[in-house]
Each structure stands twice: as structure tokens, then as C-alpha cells.
Scaffold this active site. Structure first.
Site, PDB file in Angstrom:
ATOM      1  N   HIS A   1       3.295   5.946   5.238  1.00  0.00           N
ATOM      2  CA  HIS A   1       2.633   6.308   3.989  1.00  0.00           C
ATOM      3  C   HIS A   1       2.172   7.754   4.057  1.00  0.00           C
ATOM      4  CE1 HIS A   1      -0.156   6.159   0.556  1.00  0.00           C
ATOM      5  NE2 HIS A   1       0.506   5.092   0.180  1.00  0.00           N
TER       6      HIS A   1
ATOM      7  N   ASP B   1       4.182  -1.327  -0.359  1.00  0.00           N
ATOM      8  CA  ASP B   1       5.407  -1.387  -1.156  1.00  0.00           C
ATOM      9  C   ASP B   1       6.423  -2.338  -0.539  1.00  0.00           C
ATOM     10  OD1 ASP B   1       4.587   0.558  -3.077  1.00  0.00           O
ATOM     11  OD2 ASP B   1       4.984   2.124  -1.602  1.00  0.00           O
TER      12      ASP B   1
END
Length: 428
Positions: free
Chosen positions: A306, A363
Site C-alpha cells: 500500500h 483491495d
């Protein structure tokens, strides 16, 4: 005495105030820089620039911390609901029992759409992307509700906020139903927010739809985890567009378009496309990861690591258990989900990925959950938008309540040609 910073530029020494947040974050206030020196700062992507002071969301990327209004995401995930988190975002505090009941009831009463909305969907191609449909129809709400467009009338703002939270699931579900040629289902006020959305998405008029509590709880949790994430692209869009004094419907329409991008909200769709690619190639998860290690551009690892979180994504730690519960409850033996589980297992143990902090992020798990419950990939981002909506509204409200409010107008450094005379057509 408050801390200051000195900037030496153009033969001048400027003293700039240092702003400190409640968690110790510090920023140098350059509000008067151009007026005092003629200089501006240059920061492509705004990675080092603060656009506002906000009391909504706190992120510590190094420590893997996410808090809404000061409350850790882990506590909200374990004890709260999406309706309660929506109230927290918009009103700045946790609701009492009566306040939550009234808020939830108000949302339920606003879920139905004007019948003319069906004509809007019939004008769209069958393969219209749901995000395009959602952006279009959310913007069109301003034409149906001209009574609540004033961004400085707090009662009108509240009505618009409630209408948006109530109607976006209906708009998104109708976009999906239109794409598959099934009839639209009216909302059912006896169901809760998430259950109602699931029924409108996956039910049909021919039979009763039973909401699976495991799926419902997982989706409610995903909405909570997506509710806000500081000044990301779509949230910054809400603030920038909102600063023009446009109504809330127009602002949220713009934010939906920003979220649509594959570098932002489209990341969970990219996860499923990666899994489909691995399956189509007849490759294994391990082979794909070995190619990713070697720098093979055809083996891009989606849903891992991330930009903000340098240690771990706290949302991923929360959602992993719900992901496992959904997969077990659905009893699905999909090759895509088998590949996903193998990818997860290898990357959590392989030193290469552990050392580079390439862990599965929110995600990855959200894409797997959406896929497991039968959601088409092009609907993933629309469901993300439903979760992010309270954050967008809260940020928009905070912008308008800020005493330092002004229209957003970034500067630039011009790099084009110097003054150039116009060349007549016959001399070009």
C-alpha cells in the site's frame, strides 16, 4: 512560544508558522509564501502538501493505524455498523440509540427513486459501466431535488446527505440490473441498509430473497473499512469541486468519477483481473509470484502492499476473517479463489514479500469477497463508492464549515514557449 520555520529564498529570510495536529503531525504553513516572496512550492501529486486541517480521519502509515474521529478502525469493525459509522462521520460523534434509530429510519424512507429514473437507465447501453451510470444518476438527483441544493443551508445539506446515502445503493443496484436485463426491484423498508442492497442486487420478483447473514455482515464490514481514508484522490476531488460552491449531488458525482480510476478505487477489480489472467495462462500462483520477483512486467502483483501503509494495512487484518467466513459459507470451489488463497499463503510466508512489505491489502480481500458472492468485477468500484460516500459527505461538510474556506486554485510553474507571434495560415 509556537515553533516556526525559516525559508531563505530570493535574498529574503521568511519566517513560517508550523502547524501541529493532535497526533503530533507537523506542517509548515506557506499560505503567505507567494505574497511575501513571489515564490510558490512545487509538489507533483501533492505527496508532501497538506490541503486542509481535518478532524475526520487519522492515518499513521508507518504504524498501520487508521481511526475515524479518533476511534480505532478495529473497534468500529468489531462493535459498530455502517449506519452508525455513517452517523459518526457526518455528525462528528457516535449516536445515541434514539439518534441511530431516527437516522436509520430516515435513510430507509429515502431509498426509493423517482419512477423517471428508469427512463434514464433505458437510455444507457447494456454494457455501460456502473460507475458511469452512478455518476450520471447521482448528478441527476440535483434536477429531481432542487429544494436542497444550497451548500450553506445546513438543513438542506442534511436532507441531501440523507438522500444520497439512501439512494446510492438503489442507483448502483439498478445499474447492475440494467446490464443483465433483469427488472428493477423496489427497496424494501423492512430490511436493513446492507440487506436491502443485496436484495436489490441479487433478488428477482419471482421469488423471495433471503439475506445471508454472513454475506451481509461481511459487506457491512467492508463498507465500514472503506468509509474514509484521509485526503485521497476522490476525497480531494470532493473538497476541490465542493469549493466552487456546487451542490452536494454535483460534488459526489465528481468523486465517483475520481474513484473509478484503476489507480484508485479500481484496484479491487484489478485483483480479479490478475486472478483471471493467471487462470487463463494455466499458470500457478507460485509460478506467477516467481515471475513477479524477477521483474517480469506481465506478472504485476495487484492487491499487495500500500502506498500509505508501510507496515501493514489495518483494514486487511480486519477483513481477512470475514473473507474466510464468506468463502466457507458460500462453499465455492472457484479456480480464481483457489489461486487467491494460494497467493495469500505464499506472500505471507515468503521472505521476499515479507521484507518488502508486500502483504495482501484491503483491495485484495474485498475483491475476493465481491467475487465470492457473485458480484461482477465492474460492480466492485460502485460498491466501494457506497462505502466511501459518508466520508465524502463529511469532508465536504467540513470544508464548508472551515473559517478559512476558499475556492481551490492550485498554482503551476509554466514551462511553455516564451511570447510568440501568431503565424498566419499561409506561412505555416
Amino acid at each position: 512560544m509556537s515553533e516556526t520555520a525559516e525559508l531563505k529564498v530570493g535574498g529574503q529570510t521568511l519566517e513560517l508558522n508550523v502547524i501541529e495536529g493532535t497526533e503530533g503531525e507537523k506542517g509548515i504553513d506557506i499560505t503567505k509564501l507567494r505574497g511575501q516572496s513571489g515564490y510558490i512550492t512545487l509538489d507533483p501529486g501533492y505527496a508532501n502538501s497538506g490541503s486542509c486541517q481535518s478532524a475526520i480521519t487519522f492515518i499513521d502509515g508507518e504504524e498501520g493505524i487508521l481511526r475515524y474521529r479518533g476511534i480505532p478502525i478495529e473497534q468500529l469493525a468489531a462493535k459498530s455498523s455502517f449506519m452508525e459509522v455513517s452517523y459518526l462521520m457526518i455528525y462528528g460523534k457516535l449516536p445515541t440509540q434514539i439518534e441511530l434509530e431516527n437516522f436509520s429510519e430516515t435513510i430507509s424512507r429515502h431509498t426509493m427513486l423517482h419512477e423517471d429514473f428508469k427512463k434514464m437507465y433505458s437510455a444507457l447501453p447494456k454494457d455501460a459501466h456502473p460507475m458511469a451510470a452512478c455518476s450520471t444518476t447521482v448528478g441527476a438527483l440535483a434536477t429531481f431535488y432542487p429544494d436542497s441544493l444550497d451548500p450553506r443551508d445546513m438543513r438542506q445539506v442534511e436532507i441531501s446527505a440523507h438522500r444520497l446515502i439512501a439512494k446510492l445503493p438503489t442507483l448502483a443496484a439498478y445499474a447492475y440490473k440494467h446490464s443483465i436485463g433483469q427488472p428493477f426491484l423496489y427497496p424494501l423498508n423492512s430490511l436493513d441498509y446492507v440487506g436491502n442492497f443485496l436484495r436489490m442486487m441479487f433478488g428477482n420478483p419471482c421469488e423471495d430473497y433471503e439475506v445471508d447473514p454472513v454475506v451481509r455482515n461481511a459487506l457491512d464490514l467492508l463498507f465500514i473499512l472503506h468509509a474514509d481514508h484521509e485526503q485521497n484522490c476522490s476525497t480531494s476531488t470532493a473538497r476541490l469541486v465542493g469549493s466552487s460552491m456546487v451542490n452536494l449531488f454535483g460534488t459526489i458525482s465528481a468523486s465517483i468519477n475520481a474513484l473509478w480510476g484503476p489507480l484508485h478505487g479500481g484496484a479491487n477489480q484489478s485483483v480479479i483481473e490478475m486472478l483471471e489472467s493467471i487462470h487463463a495462462e494455466g499458470s500457478s500462483a507460485r509460478d506467477y509470484l516467481e515471475r513477479a520477483k524477477s521483474g517480469d512486467e506481465s506478472a504485476r502483483l495487484m492487491g499487495f502492499g500500500h502506498r500509505v501503509y508501510k507496515n501493514h494495512d489495518p483494514r486487511a487484518k480486519v477483513i481477512k476473517k470475514a473473507c474466510d467466513d464468506v468463502l466457507e459459507r458460500m462453499g465455492i470451489h472457484s479456480p480464481l479463489l483457489e489461486i487467491a488463497k494460494e497467493l495469500e499463503e505464499i506472500t505471507l510466508k515468503d521472505d521476499y514479500f515479507v521484507e518488502r512489505k508486500l502483504y495482501p491489502n484491503v483491495d485484495f480481500y474485498s475483491g475476493v469477497i465481491y467475487n465470492a458472492i457473485g458480484t461482477p468485477a465492474n460492480m466492485f468500484t460502485a460498491m466501494f463508492a457506497i462505502g466511501r460516500l459518508p466520508g465524502w459527505i463529511a469532508q465536504w461538510k467540513e470544508l464548508h464549515e472551515d473559517p478559512a474556506f476558499k475556492i481551490g486554485r492550485p498554482r503551476q510553474i509554466y514551462t511553455g514557449p516564451n511570447e510568440t507571434d501568431y503565424t498566419p495560415m499561409d506561412q505555416r
